[in-house]
Design an enzyme around this catalytic site. Structure first.
Site, mmCIF file in Angstrom:
data_model
loop_
_atom_site.group_PDB
_atom_site.id
_atom_site.type_symbol
_atom_site.label_atom_id
_atom_site.label_comp_id
_atom_site.label_asym_id
_atom_site.label_seq_id
_atom_site.Cartn_x
_atom_site.Cartn_y
_atom_site.Cartn_z
ATOM 1 N N TYR A 1 60.706 29.382 24.314
ATOM 2 C CA TYR A 1 59.296 29.300 23.923
ATOM 3 C C TYR A 1 59.078 30.020 22.601
ATOM 4 C CZ TYR A 1 58.878 34.061 25.908
ATOM 5 O OH TYR A 1 59.023 35.398 26.192
ATOM 6 N N ASP B 1 57.313 32.964 20.764
ATOM 7 C CA ASP B 1 56.670 34.255 20.991
ATOM 8 C C ASP B 1 56.236 34.837 19.648
ATOM 9 O OD1 ASP B 1 55.651 36.550 22.007
ATOM 10 O OD2 ASP B 1 57.467 37.219 23.012
ATOM 11 N N GLU C 1 62.026 32.140 21.073
ATOM 12 C CA GLU C 1 62.556 33.133 22.017
ATOM 13 C C GLU C 1 63.294 32.408 23.128
ATOM 14 O OE1 GLU C 1 60.219 36.456 23.015
ATOM 15 O OE2 GLU C 1 61.219 36.843 24.917
ATOM 16 N N THR D 1 67.431 34.113 28.980
ATOM 17 C CA THR D 1 68.523 33.552 29.781
ATOM 18 C C THR D 1 68.071 33.377 31.231
ATOM 19 O OG1 THR D 1 69.428 35.677 30.518
ATOM 20 C CG2 THR D 1 70.223 34.815 28.402
ATOM 21 N N HIS E 1 65.649 41.878 24.118
ATOM 22 C CA HIS E 1 65.385 42.669 25.318
ATOM 23 C C HIS E 1 66.409 42.382 26.405
ATOM 24 C CE1 HIS E 1 60.918 42.371 23.952
ATOM 25 N NE2 HIS E 1 61.635 43.135 23.158
ATOM 26 N N ASN F 1 66.906 42.772 30.666
ATOM 27 C CA ASN F 1 66.114 42.868 31.896
ATOM 28 C C ASN F 1 67.038 43.123 33.074
ATOM 29 O OD1 ASN F 1 63.404 41.802 30.793
ATOM 30 N ND2 ASN F 1 64.884 40.285 30.119
ATOM 31 N N ARG G 1 61.292 45.370 37.332
ATOM 32 C CA ARG G 1 62.195 44.792 36.322
ATOM 33 C C ARG G 1 62.226 45.768 35.161
ATOM 34 N NH1 ARG G 1 61.045 41.147 31.702
ATOM 35 N NH2 ARG G 1 58.886 41.393 32.379
ATOM 36 N N HIS H 1 62.590 46.641 31.703
ATOM 37 C CA HIS H 1 62.477 45.831 30.491
ATOM 38 C C HIS H 1 62.902 46.709 29.324
ATOM 39 C CE1 HIS H 1 59.675 43.424 27.638
ATOM 40 N NE2 HIS H 1 60.738 42.701 27.873
#
Lengths: 62, 475
Positions: free
Chosen positions: B94, B96, B101, B104, B156, B158, B239, B241
């Site tokens: 998408y 961002d 972005e 995975t 990032h 996660n 999560r 981040h």
């Protein structure tokens, strides 16, 4: 330019989840243009526009 | 084994277009990708303003310096700008805030997470090529974190963590690790975008972090992001981040970033904490990025260095986890060898650590660091991160056999169209393949599928899903 690699480099691959026989056939690395005579890295570095970073502007992310 | 993965924002430069056009341009690039996918991302379960400390903020802060690009412009609606796509490998692609972005699919194995992050590079590059084919405009995609003018964008990680782990423990245990790991996972940067000035530093991102902990990510960025958005059962999971890491090109760094963080989290989950009381974590993050010999992290009891801090975590993991499985032993072996190489001679890391490869490359081309012509050195730095394999300086190193190949190419190619075989991403991928236009909404946790004019069905994607097919779930 001298090679950047060192002679004692370790080459043990990351253990990967098992696959069926034959599923991991194919190239071991990406098909990138191979060096032709002159050092490929040097050739690419000479081609870089010295003002490329000055012209590069981005929105703040995340 | 926990679920983990990454979401990477890519730099975008289009011939004849300006940074002010970037929000719309990035959306166009995403939409250009010729690939099977489903749109209609499910935002109903998202909570970016919720904080792990038990409160919500009214709004997330934005960067005033970035907002100038929007003056006098009317953008399309957010849903249109986002251009969400869920791909048949279970990933999300998408737009961002002007950056393509790629998030995975969820993974349990380091090799899968690496394969899917590298597959994301190929997919974003393909989107750019498809855009170029359609519009005739040349596009460059960069996997980096800075434009050298003060703008930064994220890469990032996660990690799913049990909610039983206390926030205060997470903070104190993880921050010294996050700060010191730049010596192994920093992407390297020419120059600085905060004080003090420096010609070269280890991290692309350290300049942009001004807070210890916060829910914000766009402005006043924190080392520890407190966003509470688990994409799983709220009462059971958080999560983690991680927003302060660099975008790596080296496969070894990507793999080890996931591997070491997973082990460090497991320590905490088992009740072990590594204690380093930093005097000022924000300053320490910048110091650790700037001082190559790693001698400048100040604790409340004196000075230490990044290698010493990282080795403390390594020793704790070694004693706890040695012999657990082959993957864990690989991480422990590589961690130990890399720290040894860093202490002995940093150039020994140049086959697997981005900052070392970049610095050595620049020194060989431009001479000693203090003599570098800054604009040229920054341009070379940028082109290291170019994703086009025929132009990228990183890919020239690959072509010359000067980087470590950690997984076979076939795994990366497979990951472009196949989800990991042991996570809920299988279910998401199957929904994309099977239901296509019938999908009304899809996200990390569920899909809503239309079964008729007034009939829709919710399919949950359980966190603990490991094997099976969608039909098993629907029975």
């Amino acid at each position: 330019m001298a090679p950047v690699i060192n002679a004692e480099r370790r080459e043990r691959d990351l253990p990967i989840p098992e696959r069926k026989p034959g599923e991991d056939e194919g190239p071991s690395k990406r098909d990138v243009r191979k060096p032709q005579g002159d050092n490929e890295l040097l050739r690419r570095m000479r081609k870089v526009d010295p003002d490329q970073a000055k012209k590069y502007r981005q929105r703040s992310g995340e | 084994m926990r679920l983990f993965g990454s979401d990477i924002e890519y730099g975008l430069q289009i011939e004849g277009r300006d940074v002010a056009d970037q929000l719309e341009d990035s959306a166009e690039v995403i939409r250009s990708l010729q690939a099977n996918s489903v749109g209609c991302w499910d935002y109903a379960l998202e909570s970016p303003r919720c904080d792990l400390r038990g409160f919500s903020v009214d709004r997330l802060t934005t960067d005033p310096a970035d907002s100038v690009w929007d003056v006098g412009r009317v953008h399309p609606p957010e849903s249109e700008l986002r251009s969400d796509r869920v791909l048949e490998n279970g990933a999300r692609l998408y737009n961002d805030h002007g950056h393509p972005e790629y998030a995975t699919p969820e993974c349990r194995r380091i090799a899968d997470a690496l394969a899917h992050e590298l597959a994301g590079e190929r997919i974003v590059l393909q989107a750019a090529k498809d855009f170029q084919e359609r519009t005739g405009r040349a596009v460059k995609i960069y996997k980096n974190n800075t434009d050298y003018h003060g703008a930064s964008y994220g890469s990032h990680e996660n990690y799913l963590v049990p909610r039983s782990v206390q926030f205060a423990d997470l903070l104190s245990h993880l921050v010294p690790f996050l700060i010191s790991r730049s010596i192994l996972f920093g992407a390297g940067k020419v120059g600085s975008e905060s004080r003090p000035d420096v010609r070269f530093q280890l991290s692309q991102r350290a300049d942009f972090f001004t807070e210890l902990a916060s829910v914000d990510t766009l402005y006043r960025r924190p080392i520890f992001n407190t966003r509470d958005e688990p994409h799983a059962e709220q009462e059971r999971w958080i999560r983690l981040h991680v927003i302060c890491g660099d975008a790596n090109r080296m496969p070894w760094s990507i793999a080890m970033k996931f591997g070491t963080m997973s082990l460090v989290l497991r320590l905490l989950e088992m009740g072990d904490r590594v204690e380093w009381a930093l005097r000022d974590p924000v300053t320490a993050f910048r110091d650790a990025s700037r001082i190559l010999d790693g001698s400048r992290i100040e604790t409340t009891s004196g000075w230490t260095n990044s290698a010493e801090v990282l080795d403390d975590y390594r020793c704790a993991c070694e004693s706890r986890f040695r012999g657990t499985d082959a993957e864990t032993d690989w991480v422990l072996d590589e961690w130990n060898a890399a720290l040894e190489d860093f202490r002995t001679d940093w150039t020994r890391l140049a086959d697997r650590v981005d900052w070392a490869a970049k610095r050595l490359m620049l020194e060989q081309f431009c001479g000693p660091v203090e003599t570098w012509d800054a604009p040229l050195a920054q341009s070379l730095d940028l082109e290291y991160h170019n994703l086009e394999p025929q132009d990228s300086l990183f890919d020239a190193l690959v072509a010359e056999g000067q980087t470590r190949t950690v997984i076979p190419e076939s795994r990366i190619l497979d990951a472009m169209s196949m989800p990991p075989q042991d996570t809920r991403a299988q279910l998401r991928a199957e929904v994309v393949r099977t239901y296509g236009e019938q999908v009304q909404a899809i996200g990390w946790r569920r899909a809503i599928i239309s079964a008729g004019p007034d009939d829709s069905r919710v399919v949950e994607f359980p966190v603990n899903w490991e094997t099976g097919t969608l039909s098993d779930l629907l029975e």
